[in-house]
Design a protein around this motif. Structure first.
Motif, PDB file in Angstrom:
ATOM      1  N   GLU A 138      -4.204   8.197  11.343  1.00 35.02           N
ATOM      2  CA  GLU A 138      -5.307   9.368  11.158  1.00 35.02           C
ATOM      3  C   GLU A 138      -6.627   9.039  10.272  1.00 35.02           C
ATOM      4  O   GLU A 138      -7.706   9.908  11.362  1.00 35.02           O
ATOM      5  CB  GLU A 138      -4.629  10.697  11.028  1.00 35.02           C
ATOM      6  N   VAL A 139      -6.689   8.590   9.198  1.00 36.46           N
ATOM      7  CA  VAL A 139      -8.460   9.344   8.687  1.00 36.46           C
ATOM      8  C   VAL A 139      -8.103   7.798   8.084  1.00 36.46           C
ATOM      9  O   VAL A 139      -9.178   7.242   8.097  1.00 36.46           O
ATOM     10  CB  VAL A 139      -8.217   9.971   7.311  1.00 36.46           C
ATOM     11  N   THR A 140      -8.071   6.501   8.626  1.00 36.21           N
ATOM     12  CA  THR A 140      -8.122   5.144   7.142  1.00 36.21           C
ATOM     13  C   THR A 140      -7.035   4.067   7.866  1.00 36.21           C
ATOM     14  O   THR A 140      -6.072   4.297   8.289  1.00 36.21           O
ATOM     15  CB  THR A 140      -8.204   5.052   6.743  1.00 36.21           C
ATOM     16  N   LYS A 141      -7.878   3.092   8.360  1.00 37.73           N
ATOM     17  CA  LYS A 141      -6.287   2.135   8.769  1.00 37.73           C
ATOM     18  C   LYS A 141      -6.329   0.385   7.090  1.00 37.73           C
ATOM     19  O   LYS A 141      -6.162  -0.064   7.298  1.00 37.73           O
ATOM     20  CB  LYS A 141      -7.739   0.961   9.319  1.00 37.73           C
ATOM     21  N   GLU A 142      -7.145   1.272   5.847  1.00 35.47           N
ATOM     22  CA  GLU A 142      -6.633   1.058   4.356  1.00 35.47           C
ATOM     23  C   GLU A 142      -5.230   1.027   4.097  1.00 35.47           C
ATOM     24  O   GLU A 142      -4.811   2.019   4.688  1.00 35.47           O
ATOM     25  CB  GLU A 142      -7.728   1.140   3.933  1.00 35.47           C
ATOM     26  N   PRO A 143      -4.859  -0.262   3.659  1.00 39.21           N
ATOM     27  CA  PRO A 143      -3.358  -0.064   3.521  1.00 39.21           C
ATOM     28  C   PRO A 143      -2.821   0.585   2.139  1.00 39.21           C
ATOM     29  O   PRO A 143      -3.958   0.642   0.998  1.00 39.21           O
ATOM     30  CB  PRO A 143      -3.020  -1.269   3.436  1.00 39.21           C
ATOM     31  N   VAL A 144      -1.535   1.119   2.153  1.00 35.21           N
ATOM     32  CA  VAL A 144      -1.402   1.558   0.754  1.00 35.21           C
ATOM     33  C   VAL A 144      -1.169   0.570  -0.549  1.00 35.21           C
ATOM     34  O   VAL A 144      -0.315  -0.097   0.258  1.00 35.21           O
ATOM     35  CB  VAL A 144       0.140   2.320   0.881  1.00 35.21           C
ATOM     36  N   LYS A 145      -1.993   0.760  -1.151  1.00 35.83           N
ATOM     37  CA  LYS A 145      -2.109  -0.066  -1.895  1.00 35.83           C
ATOM     38  C   LYS A 145      -1.233  -0.217  -3.494  1.00 35.83           C
ATOM     39  O   LYS A 145      -0.424  -0.400  -4.130  1.00 35.83           O
ATOM     40  CB  LYS A 145      -3.361  -0.226  -2.664  1.00 35.83           C
ATOM     41  N   ILE A 146      -1.478   1.804  -3.897  1.00 34.08           N
ATOM     42  CA  ILE A 146      -0.582   2.118  -5.476  1.00 34.08           C
ATOM     43  C   ILE A 146       0.003   3.049  -4.642  1.00 34.08           C
ATOM     44  O   ILE A 146      -0.721   4.038  -4.042  1.00 34.08           O
ATOM     45  CB  ILE A 146      -1.759   2.671  -5.745  1.00 34.08           C
ATOM     46  N   VAL A 147       1.395   3.671  -4.855  1.00 33.43           N
ATOM     47  CA  VAL A 147       2.853   5.233  -5.047  1.00 33.43           C
ATOM     48  C   VAL A 147       3.163   5.466  -6.358  1.00 33.43           C
ATOM     49  O   VAL A 147       2.665   4.822  -7.186  1.00 33.43           O
ATOM     50  CB  VAL A 147       3.448   4.286  -4.188  1.00 33.43           C
ATOM     51  N   PHE A 163       6.907   2.733   1.974  1.00 34.89           N
ATOM     52  CA  PHE A 163       5.277   2.489   2.240  1.00 34.89           C
ATOM     53  C   PHE A 163       5.990   0.945   1.631  1.00 34.89           C
ATOM     54  O   PHE A 163       6.756  -0.087   1.147  1.00 34.89           O
ATOM     55  CB  PHE A 163       5.276   3.101   0.476  1.00 34.89           C
ATOM     56  N   PRO A 164       4.451  -0.267   1.871  1.00 35.51           N
ATOM     57  CA  PRO A 164       4.869  -1.036   1.868  1.00 35.51           C
ATOM     58  C   PRO A 164       5.423  -1.750   0.059  1.00 35.51           C
ATOM     59  O   PRO A 164       5.156  -0.942  -0.909  1.00 35.51           O
ATOM     60  CB  PRO A 164       3.184  -1.990   1.413  1.00 35.51           C
ATOM     61  N   ALA A 165       6.685  -3.299   0.649  1.00 34.24           N
ATOM     62  CA  ALA A 165       7.299  -3.561  -1.123  1.00 34.24           C
ATOM     63  C   ALA A 165       6.181  -3.729  -1.851  1.00 34.24           C
ATOM     64  O   ALA A 165       7.036  -3.552  -3.290  1.00 34.24           O
ATOM     65  CB  ALA A 165       7.843  -4.150  -0.169  1.00 34.24           C
ATOM     66  N   ASN A 166       4.980  -4.655  -1.802  1.00 27.41           N
ATOM     67  CA  ASN A 166       4.396  -4.748  -2.691  1.00 27.41           C
ATOM     68  C   ASN A 166       3.325  -4.416  -2.678  1.00 27.41           C
ATOM     69  O   ASN A 166       2.607  -5.134  -3.860  1.00 27.41           O
ATOM     70  CB  ASN A 166       3.810  -6.610  -1.809  1.00 27.41           C
ATOM     71  N   ALA A 167       3.877  -3.290  -2.885  1.00 25.18           N
ATOM     72  CA  ALA A 167       2.845  -1.981  -3.384  1.00 25.18           C
ATOM     73  C   ALA A 167       3.132  -1.987  -4.773  1.00 25.18           C
ATOM     74  O   ALA A 167       3.845  -1.594  -5.722  1.00 25.18           O
ATOM     75  CB  ALA A 167       2.684  -0.586  -2.515  1.00 25.18           C
ATOM     76  N   THR A 168       1.632  -1.246  -5.786  1.00 21.22           N
ATOM     77  CA  THR A 168       2.271  -1.059  -7.089  1.00 21.22           C
ATOM     78  C   THR A 168       2.818   0.388  -7.372  1.00 21.22           C
ATOM     79  O   THR A 168       2.570   1.773  -6.410  1.00 21.22           O
ATOM     80  CB  THR A 168       1.154  -0.691  -7.892  1.00 21.22           C
ATOM     81  N   TYR A 169       3.691   0.346  -7.886  1.00 26.55           N
ATOM     82  CA  TYR A 169       4.870   2.007  -8.157  1.00 26.55           C
ATOM     83  C   TYR A 169       4.703   2.294  -9.767  1.00 26.55           C
ATOM     84  O   TYR A 169       5.111   1.782 -10.397  1.00 26.55           O
ATOM     85  CB  TYR A 169       6.108   2.393  -7.363  1.00 26.55           C
ATOM     86  N   ILE A 170       4.321   3.428  -9.332  1.00 31.65           N
ATOM     87  CA  ILE A 170       3.624   4.103 -11.302  1.00 31.65           C
ATOM     88  C   ILE A 170       4.371   5.447 -11.271  1.00 31.65           C
ATOM     89  O   ILE A 170       4.359   6.129 -10.277  1.00 31.65           O
ATOM     90  CB  ILE A 170       2.314   4.121 -11.228  1.00 31.65           C
ATOM     91  N   ALA A 171       5.123   5.302 -12.675  1.00 32.12           N
ATOM     92  CA  ALA A 171       6.202   6.708 -13.097  1.00 32.12           C
ATOM     93  C   ALA A 171       5.502   6.830 -13.834  1.00 32.12           C
ATOM     94  O   ALA A 171       5.514   5.841 -15.269  1.00 32.12           O
ATOM     95  CB  ALA A 171       7.858   6.547 -12.352  1.00 32.12           C
TER      96      ALA A 171
END
Length: 370
Positions: A138-147, A163-171
């Motif tokens: 609703e607010v952007t066309k930018e892709p999810v890059k970081i989770v 979320f995209p499999a190629n995103a960076t997942y941080i914990a």
């Protein structure tokens, strides 16, 4: 998208008490329902893990009942517990400030940050599910890059596989260890971990992640947006409400208490707390810190009142059944503490009457063993 402002929050009030009371009822019944339904719902052998997943399922059912007008409640909910109206689509997305948004379904909430190079998302609550993706779209066309995972509990991150499999997942490292130990392949494993602090930068936006020790759970982190002056801390502060049962099933009660002061060390204006009806403020943290300190004092006083185990043994027929003596003592302490706390807090925070006894029992136990 609704821009966040005081007038919209004041004019659009969600009469969410009836919904949340159903959630309280649903989760209180999980000890029985979990045994009957958890295998089919979550395919998870670990009881605590499955419980949290099933709790998310119960919340969804509660909201379905609300939408079908099958929920009624006459129990008073303090005005401080009310939040914004949730649209018929099942979620609300609002800009807090400077391209930082929160998403809520009235029971769970989280946030995402839009940069000029992509989107940083925090958590993936089961109850919001793919509505999270709709909110972002609703607010952007930018892709999810970081989770970013706030902690390891499945009710907050269990939908992360969308979320995209190629995103960076941080914990945080403890969270990564818990997820590895549970071997739950439905949640993407963290690709980046950290020990104490980590700065997440994407394009023109920054989030600062800090781990200050165990509170709600090992690995539960503080997530701070310095430009927006927004702090996210999940399952510690519940704006307008008392915590979920047993001090939000806190793994470490002293750490849970300390987390309030740690939160106030950040120069934030807005709090995203992970649960319930609205965003929080610094005053909400101060209020819950007062609540927790009052709870500790009440538990101490109640424990002193029932310190004579010989007298308790006389009431139950002697020491032949030591568990009966201890159970009677624990019940007396919890009941006295509950009466004291409800007299002060029943009209100040939502849900006090439902969970005060569990908070008193949890605090008394912590005073004995921590």
């Amino acid at each position: 998208v609704n821009m966040l402002n005081k007038s919209s929050l004041n004019s659009k009030v969600l009469q969410s008490g009836s919904v949340f009371l159903v959630i309280l009822l649903a989760t209180s019944l999980l000890s029985t329902s979990y045994i009957q339904n958890s295998k089919a719902l979550v395919q998870e052998d670990h009881e605590d893990y499955g419980y949290l997943k099933f709790a998310s399922y119960a919340v969804k059912q509660a909201y379905a009942a609300k939408q079908n007008n099958t929920v009624n409640s006459t129990i008073h909910i303090p005005a401080i517990a009310m939040g914004p109206q949730i649209p018929a689509k099942g979620y609300l997305v609002q800009e807090i400030r400077d391209h930082l948004y929160w998403v809520t379904d009235g029971a769970y909430n989280t946030m995402f940050l839009v940069s000029n190079q992509g989107v940083i998302v925090v958590d993936a609550p089961f109850t919001i599910g793919k509505n999270y993706l709709k909110a972002i779209a609703e607010v952007t066309k930018e892709p999810v890059k970081i989770v970013i995972y706030s902690h390891a509990h499945m009710d907050h991150i269990g939908a992360a596989s969308m979320f995209p499999a190629n995103a960076t997942y941080i914990a945080q490292q403890e969270t990564a260890t818990i997820l590895k130990d549970h071997n739950d392949t439905s949640v993407p494993a963290p690709t980046v971990t950290f020990s104490t602090s980590y700065a997440v930068r994407l394009g023109n936006q920054t989030l600062v992640l800090d781990y200050k020790g165990v509170n709600h759970e090992r690995g539960n982190i503080f997530i701070y947006a310095p430009t927006q002056r927004v702090l996210m801390l999940v399952d510690v502060v519940f704006p307008g409400w008392v915590p979920f049962r047993d001090l939000a099933i806190a793994e470490d009660v002293p750490g849970f208490i300390k987390a309030h002061e740690q939160a106030l060390s950040y120069p934030f204006d807005t709090l995203v707390a992970g649960h319930l009806t609205r965003l929080g403020t610094r005053q909400d943290v101060v209020t819950q810190m007062e609540f927790v300190k009052d709870l500790k004092s009440s538990a101490i006083n109640a424990t002193k009142m029932f310190a004579n185990f010989t007298k308790i043994a006389e009431q139950v027929g002697g020491f032949s059944n030591p568990w009966l003596v201890f159970k009677t003592h624990d019940d007396d302490v919890a009941n006295q503490c509950t009466q004291t706390m409800l007299a002060k807090w029943n009209n100040r925070l939502g849900g006090a009457n439902q969970y005060m006894s569990s908070h008193c029992a949890k605090m008394a136990e912590s005073l004995r063993v921590d």
